[in-house]
Motif scaffolding. Structure first.
Motif, short mmCIF file in Angstrom:
data_model
loop_
_atom_site.label_atom_id
_atom_site.label_comp_id
_atom_site.label_asym_id
_atom_site.label_seq_id
_atom_site.Cartn_x
_atom_site.Cartn_y
_atom_site.Cartn_z
N UNK A 11 17.61 39.71 31.84
CA UNK A 11 16.46 40.52 32.17
C UNK A 11 16.63 41.96 31.72
N UNK A 12 15.50 42.56 31.40
CA UNK A 12 15.43 44.00 31.18
C UNK A 12 14.64 44.56 32.36
N UNK A 13 14.80 45.83 32.64
CA UNK A 13 14.17 46.43 33.80
C UNK A 13 13.38 47.66 33.39
N UNK A 14 12.24 47.86 34.05
CA UNK A 14 11.44 49.07 33.88
C UNK A 14 11.22 49.62 35.28
N UNK A 15 11.46 50.91 35.46
CA UNK A 15 11.32 51.53 36.76
C UNK A 15 10.25 52.61 36.72
N UNK A 16 9.41 52.64 37.73
CA UNK A 16 8.39 53.68 37.81
C UNK A 16 9.08 55.01 38.08
N UNK A 17 8.46 56.09 37.66
CA UNK A 17 9.05 57.40 37.91
C UNK A 17 9.15 57.67 39.41
N UNK A 18 8.18 57.20 40.19
CA UNK A 18 8.22 57.39 41.64
C UNK A 18 9.45 56.75 42.28
N UNK A 117 17.89 39.64 40.13
CA UNK A 117 18.23 40.83 40.92
C UNK A 117 19.20 41.73 40.16
N UNK A 118 19.07 43.02 40.43
CA UNK A 118 19.92 43.99 39.73
C UNK A 118 20.58 44.94 40.72
N UNK A 119 21.57 45.64 40.20
CA UNK A 119 22.16 46.78 40.90
C UNK A 119 21.90 47.98 39.99
N UNK A 134 16.67 64.56 25.43
CA UNK A 134 17.18 63.26 24.99
C UNK A 134 16.66 62.12 25.86
N UNK A 135 16.12 62.44 27.04
CA UNK A 135 15.57 61.41 27.90
C UNK A 135 16.60 60.50 28.52
N UNK A 136 17.81 61.00 28.74
CA UNK A 136 18.84 60.20 29.37
C UNK A 136 18.43 59.89 30.81
N UNK A 137 19.02 58.88 31.36
CA UNK A 137 18.72 58.46 32.72
C UNK A 137 19.93 58.66 33.61
N UNK A 138 19.67 58.94 34.88
CA UNK A 138 20.74 59.03 35.86
C UNK A 138 21.07 57.65 36.42
N UNK A 139 20.36 56.62 35.97
CA UNK A 139 20.58 55.27 36.48
C UNK A 139 21.13 54.35 35.40
N UNK A 140 22.02 53.47 35.83
CA UNK A 140 22.55 52.42 34.97
C UNK A 140 22.17 51.10 35.62
N UNK A 141 21.53 50.21 34.86
CA UNK A 141 21.14 48.91 35.39
C UNK A 141 22.23 47.88 35.09
N UNK A 149 25.78 45.38 31.80
CA UNK A 149 24.67 46.33 31.72
C UNK A 149 23.40 45.63 31.24
N UNK A 150 22.27 46.17 31.69
CA UNK A 150 20.96 45.68 31.31
C UNK A 150 20.10 46.86 30.85
N UNK A 151 19.14 46.61 29.95
CA UNK A 151 18.25 47.69 29.53
C UNK A 151 17.40 48.21 30.70
N UNK A 152 17.20 49.53 30.74
CA UNK A 152 16.38 50.16 31.78
C UNK A 152 15.49 51.21 31.13
N UNK A 153 14.20 51.09 31.39
CA UNK A 153 13.21 52.03 30.87
C UNK A 153 12.57 52.75 32.06
N UNK A 154 12.39 54.06 31.94
CA UNK A 154 11.67 54.81 32.97
C UNK A 154 10.22 54.91 32.52
N UNK A 155 9.31 54.34 33.31
CA UNK A 155 7.90 54.30 32.95
C UNK A 155 7.18 55.57 33.36
N UNK A 156 6.18 55.94 32.60
CA UNK A 156 5.27 57.05 32.91
C UNK A 156 6.01 58.35 33.22
#
Length: 195
Positions: A11-18, A117-119, A134-141, A149-156
């Motif tokens: 699975x890949x994951x996308x997380x809302x900004x909220x 399920x993910x951590x 650079x749009x780096x994330x503070x989260x690692x999926x 590791x799994x791909x994680x996109x921050x939406x919106x």
């Protein structure tokens, strides 16, 4: 409960900004403590859409408290027509991004009902990275066992919202903006489910 069993190998994951914002604020509120919570969402094809996060603890949680917290969140999910799709964790040590056994046990429990399920682990080194171009994330999926590791996109993601989040973290305003289950147990008037 209402949690559906689904099968997804990679699975890949996308997380809302909220949802992302609440995890970062929770981590910033308790920078020298382990924190954890759960993420809510749904499967959308091979992608898991994370729509919300619920802060649970700012100490190492004990089994019965984890069970009680998860039961409360599951009831909340019924009303919102969503489900628990994973958990998140931040270690108290700045350089440590590996999930501890307790996070793996929580994810394993969730995986019984939601196979993808993910951590999400908080990378404390990159907690302010969203203000970066650079749009780096503070989260690692990671997968539920915490070993892949799994791909994680921050939406919106909007620049203004990212700058506001960075300002709130730097100014210490996170203490006013986020409440976890531990806080609620200390003062039941604090609303930890809807923020």
């Amino acid at each position: 409960g209402r949690l559906k069993a689904i099968e997804m190998a990679d699975s890949a994951y996308a997380i809302s900004f909220g949802a992302y914002r609440k995890i970062v604020l929770h981590s910033a509120k308790y920078p020298r403590r382990p924190i954890c919570g759960v993420v809510l969402g749904k499967a959308n094809g091979a992608k898991v859409e994370i729509e919300d996060s619920i802060p649970l603890f700012h100490n190492l949680p004990l089994g019965p408290m984890v069970e009680f917290g998860l039961m409360q969140v599951d009831e909340f999910c019924k009303d919102k027509k969503t489900q628990i799709v994973g958990c998140y964790w931040a270690n108290e040590l700045r350089h440590d991004v590996l999930p501890p056994k307790i996070a793996q046990r929580i994810a394993s429990k969730i995986q019984k009902f939601f196979k993808a399920a993910c951590i999400l682990t908080v990378d404390n080194e990159n907690i302010l990275s969203l203000s970066d171009e650079k749009g780096k994330s503070a989260l690692v999926a990671l997968n539920a066992s915490g070993d892949s590791k799994r791909p994680l996109e921050i939406k919106a993601l909007k620049t203004d919202a990212a700058k506001t989040l960075t300002t709130n973290v730097k100014s210490g305003k996170a203490k006013e903006l986020i409440v976890d289950f531990d806080d609620h147990l200390g003062n039941v008037k604090l609303n930890w489910l809807s923020q």
